[in-house]
Write a protein that holds these residues in place. Sequence first.
Motif, PDB file in Angstrom:
ATOM      1  N   ILE A 592      -4.964   0.792 -13.652  1.00  0.00           N
ATOM      2  CA  ILE A 592      -5.447  -0.550 -13.990  1.00  0.00           C
ATOM      3  C   ILE A 592      -6.116  -1.099 -12.730  1.00  0.00           C
ATOM      4  O   ILE A 592      -5.472  -1.284 -11.694  1.00  0.00           O
ATOM      5  N   LEU A 593      -7.430  -1.319 -12.817  1.00  0.00           N
ATOM      6  CA  LEU A 593      -8.224  -1.680 -11.646  1.00  0.00           C
ATOM      7  C   LEU A 593      -8.641  -3.149 -11.747  1.00  0.00           C
ATOM      8  O   LEU A 593      -9.377  -3.529 -12.653  1.00  0.00           O
ATOM      9  N   VAL A 594      -8.150  -3.963 -10.830  1.00  0.00           N
ATOM     10  CA  VAL A 594      -8.384  -5.412 -10.868  1.00  0.00           C
ATOM     11  C   VAL A 594      -9.491  -5.785  -9.876  1.00  0.00           C
ATOM     12  O   VAL A 594      -9.483  -5.321  -8.725  1.00  0.00           O
ATOM     13  N   ILE A 595     -10.429  -6.603 -10.358  1.00  0.00           N
ATOM     14  CA  ILE A 595     -11.528  -7.070  -9.506  1.00  0.00           C
ATOM     15  C   ILE A 595     -11.528  -8.596  -9.465  1.00  0.00           C
ATOM     16  O   ILE A 595     -11.730  -9.261 -10.483  1.00  0.00           O
ATOM     17  N   ASN A 606      -8.474  -3.418  -6.789  1.00  0.00           N
ATOM     18  CA  ASN A 606      -7.039  -3.423  -6.520  1.00  0.00           C
ATOM     19  C   ASN A 606      -6.374  -2.546  -7.590  1.00  0.00           C
ATOM     20  O   ASN A 606      -6.463  -2.847  -8.777  1.00  0.00           O
ATOM     21  N   ILE A 607      -5.723  -1.467  -7.153  1.00  0.00           N
ATOM     22  CA  ILE A 607      -5.209  -0.473  -8.102  1.00  0.00           C
ATOM     23  C   ILE A 607      -3.751  -0.754  -8.448  1.00  0.00           C
ATOM     24  O   ILE A 607      -2.892  -0.838  -7.565  1.00  0.00           O
ATOM     25  N   LEU A 615      -0.964  -0.036  -5.768  1.00  0.00           N
ATOM     26  CA  LEU A 615      -1.471   0.782  -4.670  1.00  0.00           C
ATOM     27  C   LEU A 615      -2.363  -0.001  -3.724  1.00  0.00           C
ATOM     28  O   LEU A 615      -2.770   0.527  -2.685  1.00  0.00           O
ATOM     29  N   GLY A 616      -2.681  -1.233  -4.080  1.00  0.00           N
ATOM     30  CA  GLY A 616      -3.467  -2.079  -3.197  1.00  0.00           C
ATOM     31  C   GLY A 616      -4.971  -1.864  -3.324  1.00  0.00           C
ATOM     32  O   GLY A 616      -5.459  -1.180  -4.218  1.00  0.00           O
ATOM     33  N   LEU A 617      -5.691  -2.447  -2.399  1.00  0.00           N
ATOM     34  CA  LEU A 617      -7.157  -2.434  -2.431  1.00  0.00           C
ATOM     35  C   LEU A 617      -7.700  -1.102  -1.919  1.00  0.00           C
ATOM     36  O   LEU A 617      -7.315  -0.628  -0.856  1.00  0.00           O
ATOM     37  N   GLN A 618      -8.616  -0.506  -2.707  1.00  0.00           N
ATOM     38  CA  GLN A 618      -9.300   0.714  -2.301  1.00  0.00           C
ATOM     39  C   GLN A 618     -10.770   0.586  -2.647  1.00  0.00           C
ATOM     40  O   GLN A 618     -11.144  -0.080  -3.615  1.00  0.00           O
TER      41      GLN A 618
END
Length: 645
Positions: A592-595, A606-607, A615-618
């Motif tokens: 789930i990728l949050v923008i 943000n994963i 998992l934080g920001l990548q």
Amino acid sequence: MKIALDEKEIEVGENALIFDVLKENLSGKKFKTCIAAKINGETLLDLSQTVPAHTTAITPVTADSEEGLQILRHSVSHIMAQAVQKLFPNTKVTIGPSIENGFYYDFDAERPFTPADFENIEKEMHAIAERNLPFERSVMSKNDAIEFFKKKGELYKAEIISEIEADTVSLYKQGDFIDLCRGPHIPNTSFAKAFKLMSVAGAYWRGDEKNPMLSRIYGTAFADEKELKTYLNRLEEAKKRDHRKLGKELGLFTFYDDVAPGMAFWLPKGMMLRTILEDFLRREHLKRGYELVQGPQIMRKELWEKSGHYDHYRQNMYFTEIENAVHGVKPMNCVGHLLMYNNSLHSYKELPVRMFELGLVHRHEMSGALHGLLRVRQFTQDDAHIICTPEQLEDEIINIMNFSADLMALFGFSYKLFISTRPKDSIGTDEAWELSTQALIQAVKKEGKEYQINEGDGAFYGPKIDIKVTDAIGREWQLSTIQVDFNLPERFQIEYVGQDGERHRPVMVHRAILGSLERFIGVLTEHYTGAFPTWLAPVQARILNVTDAQLDFTREAVKKLQAAGIRVEADTRNEKLGFKVREAQLAKIPFILVIGDKEVEEGGVNIRLRTGENLGLQSLDETIKTIRDDNDKPFKTGGMSYSFA
């Protein structure tokens, strides 16, 4: 008599009771767990019976063994019938066998039973158990037994006895309840410590809709409360994992029983899952020397007569008429593969020929037997047929076993091997069956695998290895099968030219690794609880924007992930972020990728994982690598791979 018992030899006097023999020669703890005995490794008897003449060995049977559980459950069905007749005096009893995981009893009652009746029935069953009533066996002449049950008004029992081809029948009595039964049974009702009534259903007497509708109560029983509790907990877990429920929630498939009973409608996400699995299977087969083929769906009846399917399998087939000629819709792919092999003459140098088809087949199942994807009328087999010389047979069987083992390990299944032997309804010579069976046994032994013999459960044309897997909650499923066949090559006169220049008859191996794709996906859905590994997940990532301010970057991120071969979708609805995250987790999306504004500024996402882990920001490149690595994780060993498009 000198008799083997518990790894020692003992002497037993004439007319000795089995009960006394076991009590004298077993430890107190072991004796207390015995509920029956097996004589000479074959015949099960009550402890109250005498040791038969010519007995050479007695094996104690405990309630926690497979045979002991069947005896216990059958006995508890009698206890249930006794309780039912006490609470509902006008109820007539019919049959009450043990079945897999439990038992049932069919009753002709004044009204159908409901789960609301269970509490009172179970309470009475416990009362009966506490009375320590012995199960007493007696023998009565057939005619006397018919009259006995007629006088009791038990006409169903009288009807059953009238059809028994014997001069005498055995009856079992506990307290004031007596029933026709072959036995054996537990020594007394106190051994029934852990049982539970599960469900009710309607059932026609003898399965004939012209007969009265009976009320069937299902139950289960175990040796102790701990095992019962474990089983009930597993059932609750199975309800959560029910593939029919998950299939609907995840948008995988649906059924329309009013227009196509037993045939699945694959929705986009389910079709994506199927496609991934099918493409993977094709690649793996090509790597192992198989050739892809495809045969027609319908072929003339004469072909099915030639193969033996018409005589032995037509009740499971569908037929149609074309230009006054009867055609059969194929229930199996083997016949088409035989015809394709015969398309040209083969040299021994070309063998083995391995033909693989994701073959769509149709088999008639009774409507009452249909069960989601697990029991359907239309399905696709990962079917292959290997035509080889007799000398190549053992290696081919081993190769298939190894292929199956690789795939079972990939999906996280442990497994057991069963060799199924010749059934009563079969074709072919004794010699062919012996050769086929021994080939399977020798291949399994050569690989050092443990196996069990499943007597009489082979296919009508040959013996087979059945591979049963155990899923995440301990349930067994039969998936892979390997069948050796000397009969169809003979019927279709298939040949190869040997090294001597002469024509010879090859051997045919029928095999499926996953079995039916429909059934396998049903099993896999329950095994994973719908949370498929990343490589199989229909959607691998879902991108969520926080506000409309991130729409442009969201679209850019979707394109970049798609270009990298990742199955991604975006949720750009004007909803709160927490709501969208929760929905993605319920949809079991792996990533789930949050923008938000910060992610746009940093050019990343943000994963979050479906498990809730963050998992934080990548960066987008790092995100692609993270998803790729998780995709590849199951393939690190075993020589298999799943590459991105």
